[in-house]
Design a protein around this motif. Structure first.
Motif, PDB file in Angstrom:
ATOM      1  N   GLY A  84     -10.354   5.643  19.994  1.00 19.03           N
ATOM      2  CA  GLY A  84      -9.605   5.340  18.790  1.00 19.03           C
ATOM      3  C   GLY A  84      -9.357   6.615  18.008  1.00 19.03           C
ATOM      4  O   GLY A  84      -9.947   7.663  18.285  1.00 19.03           O
ATOM      5  N   ILE A  85      -8.472   6.521  17.039  1.00 15.79           N
ATOM      6  CA  ILE A  85      -8.184   7.639  16.140  1.00 15.79           C
ATOM      7  C   ILE A  85      -8.805   7.339  14.788  1.00 15.79           C
ATOM      8  O   ILE A  85      -8.668   6.219  14.271  1.00 15.79           O
ATOM      9  N   ASP A  86      -9.471   8.311  14.201  1.00 17.34           N
ATOM     10  CA  ASP A  86     -10.258   8.076  12.992  1.00 17.34           C
ATOM     11  C   ASP A  86      -9.520   7.279  11.923  1.00 17.34           C
ATOM     12  O   ASP A  86      -9.997   6.238  11.456  1.00 17.34           O
ATOM     13  N   THR A  87      -8.330   7.732  11.547  1.00 17.32           N
ATOM     14  CA  THR A  87      -7.609   7.050  10.467  1.00 17.32           C
ATOM     15  C   THR A  87      -7.143   5.650  10.869  1.00 17.32           C
ATOM     16  O   THR A  87      -7.185   4.719  10.079  1.00 17.32           O
ATOM     17  N   PHE A  88      -6.730   5.461  12.125  1.00 23.41           N
ATOM     18  CA  PHE A  88      -6.266   4.151  12.579  1.00 23.41           C
ATOM     19  C   PHE A  88      -7.442   3.194  12.770  1.00 23.41           C
ATOM     20  O   PHE A  88      -7.324   1.996  12.492  1.00 23.41           O
ATOM     21  N   THR A  89      -8.569   3.683  13.245  1.00 21.14           N
ATOM     22  CA  THR A  89      -9.737   2.827  13.420  1.00 21.14           C
ATOM     23  C   THR A  89     -10.230   2.317  12.079  1.00 21.14           C
ATOM     24  O   THR A  89     -10.576   1.134  11.930  1.00 21.14           O
ATOM     25  N   ALA A  90     -10.253   3.195  11.075  1.00 16.95           N
ATOM     26  CA  ALA A  90     -10.661   2.779   9.734  1.00 16.95           C
ATOM     27  C   ALA A  90      -9.680   1.757   9.163  1.00 16.95           C
ATOM     28  O   ALA A  90     -10.090   0.777   8.520  1.00 16.95           O
ATOM     29  N   ALA A  91      -8.389   1.961   9.389  1.00 16.91           N
ATOM     30  CA  ALA A  91      -7.380   1.002   8.918  1.00 16.91           C
ATOM     31  C   ALA A  91      -7.549  -0.346   9.604  1.00 16.91           C
ATOM     32  O   ALA A  91      -7.395  -1.407   8.975  1.00 16.91           O
ATOM     33  N   ALA A  92      -7.879  -0.329  10.892  1.00 24.52           N
ATOM     34  CA  ALA A  92      -8.092  -1.582  11.621  1.00 24.52           C
ATOM     35  C   ALA A  92      -9.269  -2.353  11.037  1.00 24.52           C
ATOM     36  O   ALA A  92      -9.205  -3.580  10.865  1.00 24.52           O
ATOM     37  N   ALA A  93     -10.351  -1.659  10.732  1.00 26.41           N
ATOM     38  CA  ALA A  93     -11.525  -2.317  10.167  1.00 26.41           C
ATOM     39  C   ALA A  93     -11.204  -2.998   8.841  1.00 26.41           C
ATOM     40  O   ALA A  93     -11.721  -4.077   8.533  1.00 26.41           O
TER      41      ALA A  93
END
Length: 329
Positions: A84-93
């Motif tokens: 995953g990509i840090d910013t996208f993974t955080a957005a998904a959460a």
């Protein structure tokens, strides 16, 4: 009195027993990576072999994926491991754009595994040379990875910042191609497009190949306004592609937008499995990981566990604490 067992039965049991134990102990996990030919796929394949070498009862099957879609795939346990990509993974959460609902089953085994640069390549000798001029010109012909990738999502965000879009490019007589990294590199080499956008960890094989190809090309610097917008609006980072990384594509440092790689796992992955995978990565940090991909040279367990976009898996926490990288609970 000893119990007598027929010789044929005893021999059959002896032959069968090892097979039963091996089959029971074997565990296969699926790891969703990136497009075939890209850095993520190459790194996942190399790490899966390393993990199997250290843990003979674990087998990991690597499948193609994309940075945006991978979070949902892991959250739904279609693939229990994934990049995953840090910013996208955080957005998904959090269930934030581009996701429509919270991804509550995501856990991490740390971050920093492969810092990723965004790259815009232009053919030389024609057209504008700056990012705004390139992306807003009429008749633009550009290629980027498939939809659901972080590359393509980021390019769309930049286009939107400049008041344009893939549809506007097509309606203006241009070309907006999506495909695998291999496909888009071939499209650039064959002259189907004059620009290529891709997020790849340096040194990226397709950029090296383009630099050695028959079309002269250059890296395009990300202007301050774009880097600031992506940082402020979407929590990207910024970095530099040092001079000499791609000798024929640059003659100086090139400022770019960057992201970082998270190793995601589904919450149901056992503490033991998460621990052993993380332990293997820690044990092999340095030259062994660099042999798999140069972008892993900077991976540091002391900072890897600090990623807060999703919870750290308890098994990974055990591995980080065991080597003193993470404070005791």
């Amino acid at each position: 009195m000893a119990l007598m067992i027929p010789r044929r039965l005893a021999l059959g049991a002896a032959l069968a027993a090892p097979f039963v134990r091996t089959a029971a102990a074997q565990q296969t996990l699926e790891w969703v990576a990136g497009s075939v030919g890209g850095g993520w796929y190459t790194i996942a394949a190399g790490l899966s072999s390393l993990i199997a070498e250290d843990n003979p009862d674990l087998r990991i099957r690597v499948v193609p994926g994309g940075g945006v879609a991978n979070s949902t795939r892991v959250n739904n346990n279609q693939s229990p491991l994934g990049w995953g990509i840090d910013t996208f993974t955080a957005a998904a959460a959090k269930g934030e754009e581009p996701y429509s609902q919270k991804h509550e089953n995501l856990r991490s085994l740390g971050t920093g595994y492969s810092p990723t640069e965004h790259n815009l390549i232009r053919v030389t000798g024609q057209g504008p040379e700056d990012m705004r001029g390139i992306l807003t010109q009429r008749g633009l012909k550009i290629a980027c990875p498939q939809r659901s990738s972080t590359d393509e999502t980021t390019l769309q965000r930049i286009l939107r910042f400049y008041g344009t879009s893939p549809d506007a490019i097509r309606n203006g007589g241009g070309r907006y191609l999506n495909g695998s990294y291999t496909d888009i590199a071939a499209a650039f080499a064959d002259g189907q497009v004059d620009y290529l956008y891709a997020a790849l960890a340096k040194p990226a094989a397709i950029l090296t190949e383009i630099g050695q190809g028959r079309r002269n090309a250059r890296l395009v610097e990300f202007p301050d306004e774009v880097r600031k917008h992506l940082i402020d609006a979407f929590a990207y980072a910024e970095g530099v592609i040092p001079a000499g990384t791609y000798p024929t594509l640059q003659d100086r440092d090139v400022k770019v937008t960057t992201m970082d790689t998270v190793l995601m796992v589904h919450a149901s992955v056992s503490d033991d499995v998460a621990y052993r995978i993380t332990r293997t990565l820690i044990r092999n940090r340095g030259q062994r990981l660099v042999q798999i991909h140069a972008s892993m040279a900077s991976w540091d367990p002391a900072t890897s566990w600090r990623y807060s976009g999703v919870p750290l898996h308890p098994g990974a926490a055990r591995a980080f604490r065991e080597v003193g990288a993470m404070p005791a609970a």
